[in-house]
Enzyme design. Structure first.
Site, mmCIF file in Angstrom:
data_model
loop_
_atom_site.group_PDB
_atom_site.id
_atom_site.type_symbol
_atom_site.label_atom_id
_atom_site.label_comp_id
_atom_site.label_asym_id
_atom_site.label_seq_id
_atom_site.Cartn_x
_atom_site.Cartn_y
_atom_site.Cartn_z
ATOM 1 N N ARG A 75 101.324 43.703 35.562
ATOM 2 C CA ARG A 75 102.448 44.437 36.158
ATOM 3 C C ARG A 75 102.398 44.441 37.677
ATOM 4 N NH1 ARG A 75 102.607 49.900 32.455
ATOM 5 N NH2 ARG A 75 100.709 50.333 33.606
ATOM 6 N N ARG A 99 100.807 46.559 39.583
ATOM 7 C CA ARG A 99 100.721 47.876 40.218
ATOM 8 C C ARG A 99 99.375 48.009 40.906
ATOM 9 N NH1 ARG A 99 102.891 51.950 35.517
ATOM 10 N NH2 ARG A 99 104.979 51.071 35.317
ATOM 11 N N ARG A 155 92.161 54.210 31.389
ATOM 12 C CA ARG A 155 93.433 54.740 30.859
ATOM 13 C C ARG A 155 93.558 54.453 29.365
ATOM 14 N NH1 ARG A 155 98.498 52.957 33.730
ATOM 15 N NH2 ARG A 155 99.397 54.492 32.334
#
Length: 188
Positions: free
Chosen positions: A131, A133, A144
């Site tokens: 992604r 990020r 996570r």
């Protein structure tokens, strides 16, 4: 008949992506707890201000405040007008699930489906790392996923025991996964 849906799954599994497509197809509001918190804090609602004080101190927002903020959102006109909702990021534990069920009962509603998007850790790790990020480092992603597994698996069992869990293999691309979701939701 209403279509009240909860999306469950690990981070990066595609809950938000698929929920956004469902919004288009079924005209249901996509309710993300992150969005609700930001809105409640920006609007300085009583619960929003309470949540902000916990978050500013680096603490988790207690269930009772989270439940209250979600209940407020589920009571808004767009949810009532749409005849349902897609919840993403809530409930996060069985206590919140009990609260949601109790709230829905109080307004003569129920959950119609809990859609568990099931994908391997490898799949979600690759998606999250892809992604781009800043905070999606391999270490953060692994953490996570571990935290989410501890949260999600008891909920999967909770809803499986209630008979409202629908598991969808989410290892493929959205073009493969979403048609399964659409078929399921269409038949609710």
């Amino acid at each position: 008949m209403s279509k009240n849906i909860v999306m469950l799954g690990l981070p990066g599994v595609g809950k938000g992506t698929n929920a956004d497509i469902m919004v288009e197809d079924f005209k249901l509001p996509h309710i993300s707890t992150g969005d609700i918190f930001r809105s409640a804090m920006a609007n300085h609602t009583e619960l929003g201000d309470k949540a902000k004080s916990f978050m500013d101190a680096g603490n988790l927002v207690p269930d009772e405040i989270t439940n209250g903020i979600v209940n407020e959102r589920l009571n808004e006109a767009d949810v009532k007008d749409a005849g349902g909702f897609i919840l993403d990021g809530y409930p996060r534990n069985t206590s919140q699930a009990d609260s949601l069920e109790s709230f829905l009962r109080s307004i003569q509603q129920k959950l119609n489906a809990v859609i568990y998007l099931d994908a391997s850790e490898k799949t979600v790790t690759n998606r999250m790392l892809g992604r781009g990020r800043e905070d999606d480092t391999p270490e953060v992603v692994a953490h996570r996923i571990d935290v989410a597994k501890k949260e999600t698996m008891p909920l999967v069992e909770y809803y499986r025991n209630k008979g409202s869990l629908y598991t969808i293999d989410a290892n493929g691309e959205v073009s493969v996964v979403y048609p399964k979701i659409k078929k399921l939701v269409s038949n609710l």
